[in-house]
Design a protein around this motif. Structure first.
Motif, PDB file in Angstrom:
ATOM      1  N   GLU A   1       0.835  -1.207   0.000  1.00 49.42           N
ATOM      2  CA  GLU A   1       0.000   0.000   0.000  1.00 49.42           C
ATOM      3  C   GLU A   1       0.871   1.259   0.000  1.00 49.42           C
ATOM      4  OE1 GLU A   1      -3.604   1.702   2.704  1.00 49.42           O
ATOM      5  OE2 GLU A   1      -3.198  -0.443   2.887  1.00 49.42           O
ATOM      6  N   ILE A   2       1.924   1.222   0.821  1.00 48.96           N
ATOM      7  CA  ILE A   2       2.836   2.379   0.911  1.00 48.96           C
ATOM      8  C   ILE A   2       3.505   2.614  -0.449  1.00 48.96           C
ATOM      9  CG2 ILE A   2       4.980   3.224   1.959  1.00 48.96           C
ATOM     10  CD1 ILE A   2       4.144   1.704   4.530  1.00 48.96           C
ATOM     11  N   MET A   3       3.966   1.534  -1.064  1.00 48.67           N
ATOM     12  CA  MET A   3       4.667   1.665  -2.347  1.00 48.67           C
ATOM     13  C   MET A   3       3.731   2.190  -3.429  1.00 48.67           C
ATOM     14  SD  MET A   3       7.155  -1.673  -2.323  1.00 48.67           S
ATOM     15  CE  MET A   3       8.484  -1.238  -3.435  1.00 48.67           C
ATOM     16  N   GLY A   4       2.463   1.788  -3.324  1.00 48.54           N
ATOM     17  CA  GLY A   4       1.469   2.287  -4.278  1.00 48.54           C
ATOM     18  C   GLY A   4       1.342   3.801  -4.165  1.00 48.54           C
ATOM     19  N   ILE A   5       1.267   4.297  -2.926  1.00 51.89           N
ATOM     20  CA  ILE A   5       1.152   5.746  -2.697  1.00 51.89           C
ATOM     21  C   ILE A   5       2.446   6.442  -3.142  1.00 51.89           C
ATOM     22  CG2 ILE A   5       0.889   7.529  -0.897  1.00 51.89           C
ATOM     23  CD1 ILE A   5      -0.675   5.352   0.744  1.00 51.89           C
ATOM     24  N   ALA A   6       3.573   5.821  -2.781  1.00 53.27           N
ATOM     25  CA  ALA A   6       4.878   6.446  -3.039  1.00 53.27           C
ATOM     26  C   ALA A   6       5.292   6.401  -4.507  1.00 53.27           C
ATOM     27  CB  ALA A   6       5.945   5.765  -2.184  1.00 53.27           C
ATOM     28  N   SER A   7       4.622   5.554  -5.303  1.00 54.44           N
ATOM     29  CA  SER A   7       5.033   5.440  -6.709  1.00 54.44           C
ATOM     30  C   SER A   7       4.449   6.555  -7.573  1.00 54.44           C
ATOM     31  CB  SER A   7       4.613   4.075  -7.260  1.00 54.44           C
ATOM     32  OG  SER A   7       3.199   4.012  -7.302  1.00 54.44           O
ATOM     33  N   GLN A   8       3.405   7.199  -7.067  1.00 55.09           N
ATOM     34  CA  GLN A   8       2.793   8.284  -7.840  1.00 55.09           C
ATOM     35  C   GLN A   8       3.471   9.612  -7.501  1.00 55.09           C
ATOM     36  OE1 GLN A   8       0.528   7.383 -10.143  1.00 55.09           O
ATOM     37  NE2 GLN A   8       0.948   5.333  -9.353  1.00 55.09           N
ATOM     38  N   PRO A   9       3.956  10.337  -8.511  1.00 53.24           N
ATOM     39  CA  PRO A   9       4.649  11.603  -8.226  1.00 53.24           C
ATOM     40  C   PRO A   9       3.827  12.567  -7.374  1.00 53.24           C
ATOM     41  CG  PRO A   9       4.986  10.983 -10.497  1.00 53.24           C
ATOM     42  CD  PRO A   9       3.995  10.002  -9.934  1.00 53.24           C
ATOM     43  N   GLN A  10       2.499  12.552  -7.560  1.00 57.24           N
ATOM     44  CA  GLN A  10       1.648  13.489  -6.805  1.00 57.24           C
ATOM     45  C   GLN A  10       1.606  13.155  -5.313  1.00 57.24           C
ATOM     46  OE1 GLN A  10       0.844  11.701  -9.470  1.00 57.24           O
ATOM     47  NE2 GLN A  10      -0.450  12.815 -10.903  1.00 57.24           N
ATOM     48  N   THR A  11       1.756  11.876  -4.982  1.00 55.59           N
ATOM     49  CA  THR A  11       1.658  11.474  -3.572  1.00 55.59           C
ATOM     50  C   THR A  11       2.977  10.875  -3.064  1.00 55.59           C
ATOM     51  OG1 THR A  11       0.734   9.378  -4.340  1.00 55.59           O
ATOM     52  CG2 THR A  11      -0.843  11.034  -3.566  1.00 55.59           C
ATOM     53  N   ALA A  12       4.038  11.069  -3.839  1.00 49.81           N
ATOM     54  CA  ALA A  12       5.326  10.433  -3.509  1.00 49.81           C
ATOM     55  C   ALA A  12       5.871  10.871  -2.146  1.00 49.81           C
ATOM     56  CB  ALA A  12       6.349  10.718  -4.602  1.00 49.81           C
ATOM     57  N   VAL A  13       5.699  12.162  -1.830  1.00 53.94           N
ATOM     58  CA  VAL A  13       6.258  12.657  -0.559  1.00 53.94           C
ATOM     59  C   VAL A  13       5.500  12.039   0.619  1.00 53.94           C
ATOM     60  CG1 VAL A  13       6.713  14.714   0.837  1.00 53.94           C
ATOM     61  CG2 VAL A  13       7.127  14.773  -1.630  1.00 53.94           C
ATOM     62  N   GLU A  14       4.183  11.936   0.475  1.00 51.68           N
ATOM     63  CA  GLU A  14       3.374  11.305   1.529  1.00 51.68           C
ATOM     64  C   GLU A  14       3.786   9.827   1.671  1.00 51.68           C
ATOM     65  OE1 GLU A  14      -0.798  11.085   0.645  1.00 51.68           O
ATOM     66  OE2 GLU A  14      -1.137   9.810   2.401  1.00 51.68           O
ATOM     67  N   GLY A  15       3.956   9.158   0.537  1.00 53.28           N
ATOM     68  CA  GLY A  15       4.387   7.751   0.544  1.00 53.28           C
ATOM     69  C   GLY A  15       5.768   7.591   1.145  1.00 53.28           C
ATOM     70  N   TRP A  16       6.638   8.549   0.848  1.00 54.74           N
ATOM     71  CA  TRP A  16       7.991   8.502   1.397  1.00 54.74           C
ATOM     72  C   TRP A  16       7.955   8.602   2.928  1.00 54.74           C
ATOM     73  CZ3 TRP A  16      10.513  12.546   4.056  1.00 54.74           C
ATOM     74  CH2 TRP A  16      11.819  12.228   4.423  1.00 54.74           C
ATOM     75  N   ARG A  17       7.073   9.496   3.433  1.00 59.38           N
ATOM     76  CA  ARG A  17       6.938   9.646   4.900  1.00 59.38           C
ATOM     77  C   ARG A  17       6.470   8.332   5.525  1.00 59.38           C
ATOM     78  NH1 ARG A  17       3.526  14.228   4.337  1.00 59.38           N
ATOM     79  NH2 ARG A  17       4.815  16.000   3.809  1.00 59.38           N
ATOM     80  N   LEU A  18       5.510   7.689   4.878  1.00 57.30           N
ATOM     81  CA  LEU A  18       5.004   6.411   5.391  1.00 57.30           C
ATOM     82  C   LEU A  18       6.104   5.337   5.335  1.00 57.30           C
ATOM     83  CD1 LEU A  18       1.489   6.464   3.681  1.00 57.30           C
ATOM     84  CD2 LEU A  18       1.909   6.600   6.138  1.00 57.30           C
TER      85      LEU A  18
END
Lengths: 180, 232
Positions: free
Chosen positions: B147-164
């Protein structure tokens, strides 16, 4: 300066250096990450890198030969627990979608030929499989973690990347999109 | 996804079936931290846990977590840069781990190393080991990480995914820390270990050399296939 005073100063110096260097590294990397990612707000779909791979059944797979055809590529390893979990779903979905014109390929990474063959036999993994011995294909795709599945459009661009174990429903949903 | 979910996901993965994948690095980390402790116990009169073990552990956590999260957050430009060059970076990591193993083996033999055996040096070494382990590691993707990688793979949500991903990495390191510090406490209480501290330190040093040699020679895949394949 007396010895105890010098030691105290040294200890304070170490703590200060550590306190500055570790968060400094974190801040530097975060800043770099944000800087590098700027301008990606509306990204174009990335092209799948071309590669050539020897298959375990003796055949050869060249991505460039499949221009105009949708492809699904799954990266896995015999020692990877979630890869074992998803393998029946991959086999089932391949049976459903190959007749519709989708090409399937599984690439084993961080693995040995012997163990991959054992994996295929144990799990009845009826799939075209190749072993990326050098890790070049894995690096070209930017794979970090297993399993990872790429869904590639007819024009050679990556439509979707799924990190982790995929279910039949997810695979069908993404493969249907490739057929539109 | 909540930050706490990511943190727990990382922590719990250490104590579950996912540990099989973590065996790529976990035994070597334990050998590293125990080797450092025994090297210190043999060198210094007062090997206080807080100073000699906790600080290096925090440095390890910083190194591992930052690089692990950057590798996971594929939507970030710097992540892609790391991912496309990970094979070369693994070779460098092997050299770094080799130096750490040699340090554990040689610290009581070379006076220059003994003189500079300080919490700061150990922390710098641990920071480098944390970065190197994140680079040589090929994680199995757990449902939470997926789930985290899914969020982090999109440039728009990458920073949020990176935090997770950062929190997920902290969770893994917390589990490493709990286990590593428990191991150190057990070693400290064991009379046999403390009487043979040099010998056992050297054994740990040799264990640390294993991933180094595997990463340098490109034989890591054989280790993963043989050891992890045997357990899965």
């Amino acid at each position: 300066m007396p010895d105890t005073g010098r030691k105290e100063l040294k200890s304070k110096y170490y703590k200060l250096l550590l306190a500055v260097s570790v968060p400094g590294l974190v801040v530097a990397l975060v800043t770099a990450g944000l800087l590098f990612s700027s301008g990606d707000a509306l990204p174009e779909k990335k092209s799948a890198p071309d590669f050539s791979l020897q298959l375990l059944d003796g055949g050869k797979f060249q991505l460039g030969d499949y221009n105009g055809k949708p492809i699904m590529i799954n990266f896995f390893a015999s020692w990877c627990h979630p890869c074992r979990i998803e393998s029946p779903a991959l086999v089932t979905v391949r049976g459903e979608y190959e007749p519709k014109g989708i090409t399937f390929l599984a690439i084993a990474i961080d693995d040995t030929e012997e163990d991959v063959k054992k994996f295929i036999e144990e799990l009845d993994f009826i799939f075209p499989v190749g072993l990326d011995k050098t890790g070049e294909i894995k690096d070209a795709f930017g794979v970090y973690g297993l399993p990872t599945t790429y869904f590639i459009n007819r024009d050679g661009t990556i439509n979707y990347t799924h990190p982790g174990s995929a279910t039949k429903d997810l695979l069908r949903h993404e493969l249907d999109k490739l057929l539109l | 996804m909540e930050i706490s979910t990511a943190l727990w996901g990382g922590f719990s993965s250490f104590f579950s079936i996912w540990q099989v994948c973590l065996l790529q690095i976990s035994p070597f980390y334990m050998a590293f931290i125990a080797g450092l402790f025994l090297a210190t116990a043999g060198q210094k009169d007062d090997p206080r846990i807080g100073r000699w073990v906790l600080l290096p552990f925090l440095a390890y956590t910083a190194g591992f977590t930052v690089f692990y999260s950057l590798l996971v957050a594929s939507g970030l430009g710097i992540s892609r840069l790391l991912l496309y060059n990970v094979s070369d970076l693994r070779l460098i990591s092997g050299i770094v781990i080799l130096l750490a193993g040699l340090y554990i083996l040689m610290v009581d033999r070379i006076s220059f190393l003994s003189r500079n055996h300080t919490p700061l040096l150990l922390s710098a070494l641990s920071l480098s080991i944390g970065i190197s382990f994140a680079l040589i590691y090929s994680p199995c993707i757990t449902p939470t990480l997926s789930e985290i990688m899914g969020i982090a793979s999109q440039p728009q949500t990458a920073v949020e995914g990176w935090r997770l991903a950062l929190m997920y990495g902290v969770g893994i390191c917390a589990a490493f820390g709990v286990t590593g510090i428990t191991l150190v406490l057990l070693l400290r209480r064991s009379g046999v270990v403390m009487q043979n501290d040099r010998l056992i330190k050297n054994i740990f040093g040799i264990i640390v050399l294993i991933p180094a040699l595997l990463a340098i020679t490109g034989l890591m895949r054989h280790f993963k296939a043989f050891v992890l394949g045997f357990l899965v």
